[in-house]
Design an enzyme around this catalytic site. Structure first.
Site, PDB file in Angstrom:
ATOM      1  CG  HIS A 177      24.444  36.059  26.316  1.00 13.42           C
ATOM      2  ND1 HIS A 177      23.519  35.052  26.486  1.00 13.42           N
ATOM      3  CD2 HIS A 177      25.527  35.673  27.030  1.00 13.42           C
ATOM      4  CE1 HIS A 177      24.028  34.122  27.261  1.00 13.42           C
ATOM      5  NE2 HIS A 177      25.250  34.466  27.603  1.00 13.42           N
TER       6      HIS A 177
HETATM    7  P1  TYD Z   1      19.053  33.458  29.497  1.00 14.60           P
HETATM    8  O1  TYD Z   1      20.197  34.385  29.729  1.00 14.60           O
HETATM    9  O2  TYD Z   1      17.963  33.911  28.575  1.00 14.60           O
HETATM   10  O3  TYD Z   1      19.602  32.041  28.988  1.00 14.60           O
HETATM   11  P2  TYD Z   1      20.489  31.699  27.689  1.00 14.60           P
HETATM   12  O4  TYD Z   1      21.570  32.718  27.612  1.00 14.60           O
HETATM   13  O5  TYD Z   1      20.972  30.326  27.958  1.00 14.60           O
HETATM   14  O6  TYD Z   1      19.621  31.733  26.483  1.00 14.60           O
HETATM   15  O7  TYD Z   1      18.465  33.062  30.911  1.00 14.60           O
HETATM   16  C1  TYD Z   1      17.165  32.527  31.072  1.00 14.60           C
HETATM   17  C2  TYD Z   1      16.579  33.048  32.361  1.00 14.60           C
HETATM   18  O8  TYD Z   1      17.301  32.553  33.488  1.00 14.60           O
HETATM   19  C3  TYD Z   1      16.611  34.579  32.452  1.00 14.60           C
HETATM   20  O9  TYD Z   1      15.401  34.987  33.076  1.00 14.60           O
HETATM   21  C4  TYD Z   1      17.768  34.859  33.387  1.00 14.60           C
HETATM   22  C5  TYD Z   1      17.791  33.635  34.283  1.00 14.60           C
HETATM   23  N1  TYD Z   1      19.116  33.258  34.795  1.00 14.60           N
HETATM   24  C6  TYD Z   1      19.362  33.324  36.149  1.00 14.60           C
HETATM   25  O10 TYD Z   1      18.500  33.724  36.952  1.00 14.60           O
HETATM   26  N2  TYD Z   1      20.587  32.933  36.623  1.00 14.60           N
HETATM   27  C7  TYD Z   1      21.552  32.491  35.793  1.00 14.60           C
HETATM   28  O11 TYD Z   1      22.667  32.137  36.266  1.00 14.60           O
HETATM   29  C8  TYD Z   1      21.302  32.449  34.370  1.00 14.60           C
HETATM   30  C9  TYD Z   1      22.361  31.974  33.414  1.00 14.60           C
HETATM   31  C10 TYD Z   1      20.069  32.829  33.920  1.00 14.60           C
END
Ligand code: TYD
Length: 140
Positions: free
Chosen positions: A51
């Site tokens: 992302h």
């Molecule tokens: P995700 O964005 O998929 O992680 P990455 O970009 O590292 O692959 O996030 C995983 C899960 O955690 C998703 O359900 C969103 C949640 N999340 C939060 O609740 N708070 C946060 O600060 C972050 C970064 C993720």
């Protein structure tokens, strides 16, 4: 929107007992810290991230173990190996990121200047490239 990525080296406040690093807003962290999250117990072989953010400043520190960060500004791709708690990867602006090669003991801590907001995410690479093109034409 400014794009800026760099490695920040932290001073160690250690002594004979061991090491200590302090992270302070606007001293060695170049923003007002609103959120801290950390990624750990990562499944072997997993690649995550995929992302960009529309508007977020982040500082990623591998406090234990190692992992790699791919940063892509739509034109150039760079891979950073985060393998020591004394350095942080600062990411500002429209940058696509992917994290991979997590060691089993990896704890990746990320500081951010805003609360979690799904609306700030661009999770589709084609949309990311469209936004990069828009941004470049606005800056001309
Ligand atoms: P995700 O964005 O998929 O992680 P990455 O970009 O590292 O692959 O996030 C995983 C899960 O955690 C998703 O359900 C969103 C949640 N999340 C939060 O609740 N708070 C946060 O600060 C972050 C970064 C993720």
């Amino acid at each position: 929107m400014k794009i800026n990525t760099k490695i920040i080296n932290f001073d160690i406040r250690g002594d004979a007992r061991g090491s200590l690093i302090a992270l302070e807003k606007e001293h060695n962290v170049p923003f007002d810290i609103k959120r801290v999250y950390y990624i750990f117990d990562t499944t072997d072989g997993v690649r995550r991230g995929f992302h960009a953010h529309k508007n977020l400043k982040q500082l990623a520190i591998c406090v234990k173990g190692s992992c790699k960060f791919l940063l892509d500004d739509g034109a150039d791709k760079n891979i950073y190996n985060l393998n020591e708690p004394t350095k942080g990867l600062y990411i500002e602006g429209l940058i696509w990121r992917e994290m991979f090669d997590f060691s089993p003991d990896c704890v990746l801590m990320v500081l951010a200047d805003a609360y979690y907001d799904e609306a700030d995410y661009i999770r589709d690479y084609a949309n990311f490239l469209t936004e990069v093109t828009k941004l470049k034409s606005e800056c001309k």
